[in-house]
Enzyme design. Structure first.
Site, PDB file in Angstrom:
ATOM      1  N   GLU A 271      -2.256   7.586   9.695  1.00 35.06           N
ATOM      2  CA  GLU A 271      -3.109   6.465  10.102  1.00 35.06           C
ATOM      3  C   GLU A 271      -3.865   5.871   8.913  1.00 35.06           C
ATOM      4  O   GLU A 271      -4.194   4.692   8.899  1.00 35.06           O
ATOM      5  CB  GLU A 271      -4.109   6.935  11.181  1.00 35.06           C
ATOM      6  CG  GLU A 271      -4.135   6.003  12.350  1.00 35.06           C
ATOM      7  CD  GLU A 271      -5.046   6.454  13.483  1.00 35.06           C
ATOM      8  OE1 GLU A 271      -6.075   7.103  13.245  1.00 35.06           O
ATOM      9  OE2 GLU A 271      -4.710   6.126  14.632  1.00 35.06           O
ATOM     10  N   HIS A 303      16.708  14.009  -1.061  1.00 39.20           N
ATOM     11  CA  HIS A 303      15.550  14.260  -1.928  1.00 39.20           C
ATOM     12  C   HIS A 303      14.503  13.181  -1.658  1.00 39.20           C
ATOM     13  O   HIS A 303      14.198  12.367  -2.525  1.00 39.20           O
ATOM     14  CB  HIS A 303      15.986  14.285  -3.396  1.00 39.20           C
ATOM     15  CG  HIS A 303      16.705  15.543  -3.760  1.00 39.20           C
ATOM     16  ND1 HIS A 303      16.206  16.464  -4.646  1.00 39.20           N
ATOM     17  CD2 HIS A 303      17.857  16.068  -3.303  1.00 39.20           C
ATOM     18  CE1 HIS A 303      17.035  17.493  -4.737  1.00 39.20           C
ATOM     19  NE2 HIS A 303      18.060  17.266  -3.934  1.00 39.20           N
ATOM     20  N   LYS A 403      -3.092  -0.395  21.565  1.00 41.93           N
ATOM     21  CA  LYS A 403      -4.160  -0.098  22.536  1.00 41.93           C
ATOM     22  C   LYS A 403      -4.511  -1.349  23.335  1.00 41.93           C
ATOM     23  O   LYS A 403      -4.677  -1.319  24.548  1.00 41.93           O
ATOM     24  CB  LYS A 403      -5.426   0.386  21.804  1.00 41.93           C
ATOM     25  CG  LYS A 403      -5.497   1.887  21.565  1.00 41.93           C
ATOM     26  CD  LYS A 403      -6.709   2.254  20.703  1.00 41.93           C
ATOM     27  CE  LYS A 403      -7.762   3.078  21.411  1.00 41.93           C
ATOM     28  NZ  LYS A 403      -8.728   3.717  20.517  1.00 41.93           N
TER      29      LYS A 403
HETATM   30  O1  LIG Z   1     -12.672   7.890  19.578  1.00 36.86           O
HETATM   31  P1  LIG Z   1     -11.958   6.795  20.289  1.00 36.86           P
HETATM   32  O2  LIG Z   1     -12.634   5.477  20.130  1.00 36.86           O
HETATM   33  O3  LIG Z   1     -11.712   7.133  21.721  1.00 36.86           O
HETATM   34  O4  LIG Z   1     -10.570   6.640  19.600  1.00 36.86           O
HETATM   35  C1  LIG Z   1      -9.601   7.650  19.642  1.00 36.86           C
HETATM   36  C2  LIG Z   1      -8.457   7.300  18.727  1.00 36.86           C
HETATM   37  O5  LIG Z   1      -8.020   6.014  19.110  1.00 36.86           O
HETATM   38  C3  LIG Z   1      -7.004   5.405  18.337  1.00 36.86           C
HETATM   39  O6  LIG Z   1      -5.795   5.951  18.630  1.00 36.86           O
HETATM   40  C4  LIG Z   1      -7.311   5.430  16.887  1.00 36.86           C
HETATM   41  O7  LIG Z   1      -6.212   5.011  16.155  1.00 36.86           O
HETATM   42  C5  LIG Z   1      -7.699   6.813  16.438  1.00 36.86           C
HETATM   43  O8  LIG Z   1      -8.063   6.799  15.094  1.00 36.86           O
HETATM   44  C6  LIG Z   1      -8.858   7.263  17.263  1.00 36.86           C
HETATM   45  O9  LIG Z   1      -9.268   8.508  16.805  1.00 36.86           O
END
Ligand SMILES: O=P(O)(O)OC[C@H]1O[C@H](O)[C@H](O)[C@@H](O)[C@@H]1O
Length: 435
Positions: A271, A303, A403
């Site tokens: 990430e 490799h 998301k």
């Molecule tokens: O802590 P939150 O806001 O629930 O986010 C939870 C996770 O969400 C996403 O997947 C981000 O890419 C992560 O880096 C993060 O840790």
């Protein structure tokens, strides 16, 4: 934490890095170190993570978890950086079986996990920096209802770690739940040395002060040259090898209790560094188990990998009993630790003999202090790698895109990203059942 980069040199490995190139890279490392130190001093977003060993207050954590000290189990409800750190710490400190994690939304395993726990003896730690992550909040609502159905007052058994505002914060306020903050300026994947990663371990009686002391040792070990600083040596060599074609980083701890660490590392590396068409693909493996499966590829395949071999120098003593079977006489009276160390060294040598680049990472022993140092060291390595690659280490726009698309699909927000789901190109192949 010590790093041995000998098997990444071009005298051994292909791809490999010459000592001259490392010396040239060291000038850039010195500049990156200055940048990182400035970021730490100014508490800049992301860089602030490297002051957590000093800024995290273990007493505040102990106070917040005191009402839950009777808990047999701690269920962490979070995802990504809000779950992996807690799981990594609990696992490494030997309480992983009492610290399950809900970090997915698979209905079957959610139900199995909830049904398997004695809810009246379980603390629930809900973690979300944003307080809006659908998986986390959905899981928590299911757990909360299961507790109510079992006659357990969920408000007595729940602790929240979240940002300064958002729906989870509002819920915690409404029910007067003990609440700790995800530290300001610290992205989830860098938050392990804060309440986010330490709460389950604290409830289960682990020495979180020692974890933070280990982190502090990592902080004082930061220095402007890769020849003096193990964390930067690791980050710089990983970048140098990636530039020369090692696009994969196989992270292989030789300790069962570090299996989750490899998961945590994978998120950190992927990430943070997977940007602008760059970034090594992290692969998780476990020594010695995966020697009997993946090693074939690591030694005789392309490799295109850096293999990171991790081990504690001291291990607990356990001896394999003597046997009357002659062919097994060599095993009798041998320590199990000696056996896994022999496997480690044999693997390292076999990779080097095949010119596959590998790096050895060693900690003194698998205890709270060494764990803190290893966590800190890998975070510093990652931040240094981000500086050398010149990427935005602390953001994750590609994850946010997905998301938003999912929330749009569920009708929560009006997200243009959701259109991509309906507009997806389709060419479905299904079995012909007409005959
Ligand atoms: O802590 P939150 O806001 O629930 O986010 C939870 C996770 O969400 C996403 O997947 C981000 O890419 C992560 O880096 C993060 O840790």
């Amino acid at each position: 934490m010590n790093i041995d980069i000998g098997n990444a040199l071009d005298a051994v490995a292909q791809p490999g890095v010459s000592e001259d190139s490392l010396r040239r890279l060291d000038d850039r490392v010195a500049a990156a170190h200055d940048r990182i130190e400035r970021g730490i001093a100014d508490e800049e977003f992301g860089y602030a993570a490297l002051s957590l060993p000093e800024t995290t207050d273990p007493d505040a954590i102990h106070d917040a978890v005191a009402p839950l000290a009777d808990s047999e189990y701690v269920l962490t409800v979070g995802i990504g950086g809000s779950a992996l750190g807690a799981a990594t710490v609990a696992d490494a400190l030997g309480v992983g079986e009492r610290a399950p994690v809900l970090d997915n939304v698979d209905p079957q395993s959610l139900q199995t996990t909830v049904e398997s726990l004695p809810l009246s003896e379980t603390a629930v730690h809900v973690v979300s920096r944003s307080g809006t992550t659908a998986e986390t909040l959905g899981n928590f609502l299911v757990v909360r209802e299961a507790m109510a159905d079992a006659g357990v007052d969920w408000t007595d058994r729940t602790i929240v770690t979240t940002g300064e505002s958002g729906p989870l914060h509002a819920l915690a306020d409404e029910h007067a739940l003990p609440t700790l903050s995800v530290p300001e300026g610290v992205p989830g994947r860098f938050s392990v040395l804060s309440p986010v990663g330490l709460i389950p371990a604290a409830i289960l009686g682990c020495d979180i002060e020692a974890v933070l002391a280990g982190g502090h040792a990592g902080r004082t070990a930061l220095a402007p040259s890769i020849f003096d600083c193990p964390a930067y040596a690791y980050g710089a060599v990983a970048v140098a090898l990636e530039r020369r074609g090692a696009h994969v980083n196989a992270f292989v701890p030789y300790a069962e209790r570090l299996e989750y660490f490899a998961e945590w590392f994978a998120q950190l590396w992927a990430e943070s560094l997977g940007k602008d068409g760059m970034g090594q693909t992290p692969v998780r493996a476990l020594g010695a188990t995966d020697q009997h499966s993946q090693l074939q590829l690591y030694r005789a395949g392309r490799h295109d990998k850096l293999i990171t071999l991790v081990r504690p120098r001291d291990r607990s003593q356990l001896t394999i009993p003597d046997t009357e079977i002659e062919e097994l006489a060599y095993l009798g009276d041998t320590g199990v630790g000696e056996l896994i160390d022999a496997e480690f060294e044999a693997t390292e040598a076999s990779l080097a003999a095949a010119s596959q680049p590998n790096v050895r990472v060693e900690i003194d022993r698998l205890d709270a202090a060494s764990l803190g140092e290893l966590l800190y060291g890998m975070e510093a390595a990652c931040i240094l790698a981000g500086e050398l690659l010149d990427v935005e280490t602390f953001t994750q726009p590609a994850v946010e895109w997905g998301k938003r698309a999912a929330r749009g699909l569920l009708g929560d927000i009006d997200a243009p990203e959701t259109d991509a789901i309906t507009e997806k190109e389709r060419l479905v192949v299904a079995p012909d059942r007409s005959q």
